[in-house]
Design a protein around this motif. Structure first.
Motif, PDB file in Angstrom:
ATOM      1  N   TYR A 105       0.825  -1.309   0.090  1.00 50.37           N
ATOM      2  CA  TYR A 105       0.109   0.230   0.226  1.00 50.37           C
ATOM      3  C   TYR A 105       0.871   0.872  -0.345  1.00 50.37           C
ATOM      4  CZ  TYR A 105       0.887  -0.894   4.783  1.00 50.37           C
ATOM      5  OH  TYR A 105       1.691  -1.088   6.343  1.00 50.37           O
ATOM      6  N   CYS A 108       3.356  -0.089  -3.948  1.00 49.32           N
ATOM      7  CA  CYS A 108       2.921  -0.758  -5.300  1.00 49.32           C
ATOM      8  C   CYS A 108       1.920   0.472  -5.234  1.00 49.32           C
ATOM      9  CB  CYS A 108       2.604  -1.652  -5.039  1.00 49.32           C
ATOM     10  SG  CYS A 108       3.929  -3.578  -4.844  1.00 49.32           S
ATOM     11  N   THR A 109       0.372   0.489  -4.706  1.00 44.87           N
ATOM     12  CA  THR A 109      -0.480   1.054  -5.391  1.00 44.87           C
ATOM     13  C   THR A 109       0.055   2.571  -5.750  1.00 44.87           C
ATOM     14  OG1 THR A 109      -2.137  -0.055  -3.806  1.00 44.87           O
ATOM     15  CG2 THR A 109      -2.773   1.681  -4.147  1.00 44.87           C
ATOM     16  N   LEU A 112       1.112   1.913  -9.188  1.00 43.11           N
ATOM     17  CA  LEU A 112       0.544   1.396 -10.518  1.00 43.11           C
ATOM     18  C   LEU A 112       0.695   1.615 -11.858  1.00 43.11           C
ATOM     19  CD1 LEU A 112      -0.754  -1.225 -10.420  1.00 43.11           C
ATOM     20  CD2 LEU A 112      -2.398  -0.838 -10.127  1.00 43.11           C
ATOM     21  N   ASP A 143      -7.230  -2.690  -3.619  1.00 43.60           N
ATOM     22  CA  ASP A 143      -6.076  -2.592  -3.960  1.00 43.60           C
ATOM     23  C   ASP A 143      -5.071  -3.879  -4.581  1.00 43.60           C
ATOM     24  OD1 ASP A 143      -6.151   0.417  -4.082  1.00 43.60           O
ATOM     25  OD2 ASP A 143      -5.573   0.456  -2.461  1.00 43.60           O
ATOM     26  N   VAL A 147      -3.150  -4.481  -8.019  1.00 40.29           N
ATOM     27  CA  VAL A 147      -1.539  -4.993  -8.238  1.00 40.29           C
ATOM     28  C   VAL A 147      -0.983  -6.392  -8.138  1.00 40.29           C
ATOM     29  CG1 VAL A 147       0.526  -4.465  -6.244  1.00 40.29           C
ATOM     30  CG2 VAL A 147      -1.295  -2.954  -6.296  1.00 40.29           C
TER      31      VAL A 147
END
Length: 376
Positions: A105, A108-109, A112, A143, A147
């Motif tokens: 979180y 990555c998110t 993305l 999320d 991902v």
């Protein structure tokens, strides 16, 4: 290989990334939270200072505390978006690999949308509660499911999270199960160890927060009363007032400490008989592994079966199956303090069977081998 690491600055990230030092790769780091240049990682190229669009030198903290509405308005209007800053870094660096995005979180998110526009290979490193805890939150689950299908490769610190990832959309290559901060410096730990028979400390990890359940451990120890009078209980890493202000007449030798530096933790472990960690969602806790390396008998919660991957209950440690159950925790601790033979056999087993596979050079060798298998 040109590797672009994406992460917040943390001790686990610094230890993990250090495995790539002098390994023949050109390493860059995009500081996802823009926490500032890190001298300890001067060997890699750092992308920092990308966020602030106003009051870059000073005054932001004052404005945030005194005029929060104005501060938020200025942030929204003038600060640079992480997507734009990362896209720029990606374009300028042209990496062969985007790696070690952790936690999901955090690292990555937010990138993305940029990664979906590129086909550069991407490694996600699962962290602690990333999947096991957050999959139960609809927002975070959305999320996670967005991902994981884009991620090409994955490191985990426990097999549990690899299985969860597969169920939630990951169909890439699994690179292996490794401690989240890499391996451990056994020579350094050795300097702090005293003979096991001379130890009388129960070391309790003091986290009591969203996932940590140190208070339940203290309540269990409290119920043991005079049965632990011959032992010293040291709680470390306490930041919550419930722990810091905990008082009782039932634990005769109780010391509660706040955050300790790494050397202080190693010194504590080197003198400890028993380590207790209790959480509702940990992966494979680095603190647990470090305690094992220091020949401490481990008692650890087992969320989702993660800890059972290395600890067999009653053989080389004890498992807490319900982190909220004070009575169960009490009975487990009682089983340990009343069984010298169990303690000795457990630490001997761990020293022979587990610790060699946790050594820093051993882990590093396997991690670098995993990187060499990546197709760029």
């Amino acid at each position: 290989m040109k590797i672009l690491l994406v992460s917040m600055n943390s001790i686990h990230f610094r230890r993990w990334s250090d495995q790539l030092r002098d390994a023949g790769h050109e390493v860059f780091w995009f500081d996802i939270l823009d926490q500032g240049y890190a001298p300890s990682m001067s060997w890699m190229t750092q992308i920092t200072g990308w966020k602030k669009g106003f009051l870059r030198k000073r005054g932001r903290s004052f404005l945030k505390n005194k005029l929060p509405k104005l501060y938020n308005a200025l942030v929204h209007k003038y600060d640079n978006l992480v997507e734009d800053a990362f896209a720029k870094a990606l374009q300028e660096i042209q990496p062969d690999l985007v790696a070690h995005s952790f936690a999901l979180y955090v690292s990555c998110t937010p990138i993305l949308s940029v990664m979906n526009k590129n086909d550069v290979p991407w490694i996600y490193s699962s962290w602690g509660s990333d999947l096991f805890y957050y999959k139960n939150d609809p927002k975070f689950l959305k999320d996670i499911k967005a991902v994981l299908p884009r991620v090409n490769y994955m490191f985990v610190d426990c097999k549990r999270d690899h299985h969860i990832a597969n169920k939630l959309g990951f169909n890439g290559s699994h690179l292996g199960v490794f401690p989240g901060g890499g391996g451990f410096d056994l020579e350094l730990i050795e300097n702090y160890k005293i003979p096991f028979e001379n130890r009388n400390i129960i070391a309790v990890k003091g986290n009591h927060n969203r996932s940590g359940r140190a208070l339940q451990v203290l309540k269990a120890l409290e119920q043991l009363g005079e049965h632990i009078d011959h032992l010293e209980v040291i709680v470390f890493g306490a930041t919550n007032s419930l722990i810091l202000d905990f008082e009782t007449d039932q634990i005769k030798n109780l010391t509660i400490k706040g955050l300790l530096n790494h050397d202080q933790i190693l010194e504590l472990f080197g003198e400890s008989l028993i380590y207790i960690g209790n959480s509702n969602s940990d992966g494979m806790p680095n603190t647990l592994l470090e305690a094992i390396c220091a020949r401490v008998f481990p008692i650890q919660s087992n969320p989702g079966g993660a800890t059972a991957e290395i600890i067999e209950h009653g053989k080389n440690g004890l498992l807490i199956e319900d982190c909220e159950d004070v009575l169960q925790i009490k009975e487990i601790i009682a089983k340990a303090i009343n069984n010298t033979e169990l303690l000795q056999q457990a630490v001997d087993f761990n020293a022979e069977q587990l610790v060699p596979h946790l050594e820093r050079a051993f882990i590093k060798s396997n991690v670098l081998e995993a990187y060499s298998k990546i197709k760029c």
